[in-house]
Scaffold this motif. Structure first.
Motif, mmCIF file in Angstrom:
data_model
loop_
_atom_site.group_PDB
_atom_site.id
_atom_site.type_symbol
_atom_site.label_atom_id
_atom_site.label_comp_id
_atom_site.label_asym_id
_atom_site.label_seq_id
_atom_site.Cartn_x
_atom_site.Cartn_y
_atom_site.Cartn_z
ATOM 1 N N LYS A 62 0.998 -1.089 0.052
ATOM 2 C CA LYS A 62 0.222 0.118 0.119
ATOM 3 C C LYS A 62 0.972 1.217 -0.107
ATOM 4 O O LYS A 62 0.520 2.235 -0.615
ATOM 5 N N GLY A 65 2.174 1.873 -3.413
ATOM 6 C CA GLY A 65 0.978 2.043 -4.438
ATOM 7 C C GLY A 65 0.934 0.935 -5.384
ATOM 8 O O GLY A 65 0.638 1.264 -6.510
ATOM 9 N N SER A 123 8.553 -0.846 -6.420
ATOM 10 C CA SER A 123 7.937 -0.134 -7.532
ATOM 11 C C SER A 123 8.695 0.152 -8.837
ATOM 12 O O SER A 123 8.227 0.453 -9.748
#
Length: 216
Positions: A62, A65, A123
């Motif tokens: 979370k 993202g 990410s």
């Protein structure tokens, strides 16, 4: 991909859960049945660890993202990449030429840097997907074939041409991996430039204020 503190926290919680289960089971069970306290506490420790790990990964995904499934996929890709790098590292000690040794060694170092970057910031995986899916696996496969050919006691134009062609392809892959590393670092470099521009602007404004204050 979770940090050391996550690991320590998770296992401390698991220990207390397992220990509490052992005490409670020991109090409530009598005779030979008390032996069940040990497997009960071990089972609860295992369940607690799985639950805590799922919660930690969910929280981390979370923050990044991304979805938990994406996080798990990236984690698996990193695991596979480390195995491939280990295989690549084993090959550079088997080659017979110094230039090939240096080339494979550099590819191994580049690969480790890219994986470490993605491990710290999952990410970034999407900026270097081709490295995980194609470039690193190709490097390992070609290196395996190259070392196999180079160690064969066979001479001839065909073998020589095959070795040269493989070496050239490995050089091209090395350049590609350098580009992968640049892609992995691109967002950090951009953020650094923004911070530098902001610092320069703030410094110019401060000098301007001092100049105006001095004129007064």
């Amino acid at each position: 991909m979770l940090n050391t503190m996550n690991f320590i926290t998770r296992h401390l919680i698991n220990f207390f859960v397992g220990f509490a289960a052992f005490i409670i089971a020991g109090i409530n069970l009598a005779g030979a049945a008390i032996l069940l306290a040990i497997p009960i506490s071990i089972a609860l420790y295992y369940v607690s660890n799985k639950l805590a790990l799922t919660i930690q990964k969910g929280k981390r995904s979370k923050e990044l993202g991304i979805t938990p499934s994406e996080y798990s996929h990236i984690e698996e890709q990193i695991k596979q990449a480390k195995q491939l790098i280990q295989s690549l590292s084993q090959q550079y000690i088997r080659v017979r030429s110094i230039r090939s040794f240096k080339l494979i060694l550099e590819m191994s170092k580049l690969s480790k840097r890219i994986v470490n970057i993605v491990q710290k910031n999952p990410s970034k995986f999407y900026a270097v997907e081709d490295f995980f899916y194609a470039h690193l696996p190709s490097a390992v496969e070609l290196t395996n074939k190259y070392t196999l050919l180079s160690n064969e006691q066979v001479t001839g134009t065909e073998i020589h041409l095959a070795l040269e062609d493989t070496r050239k392809t490995l050089k091209d892959l090395h350049v590609t991996m350098e580009d992968d590393l640049k892609s992995a670092l691109a967002s950090d470099i951009e953020n650094l430039r923004i911070e530098l521009d902001f610092a320069k602007l703030s410094n110019e404004k401060r000098k301007e204020r001092l100049k105006i204050g001095g004129e007064e």
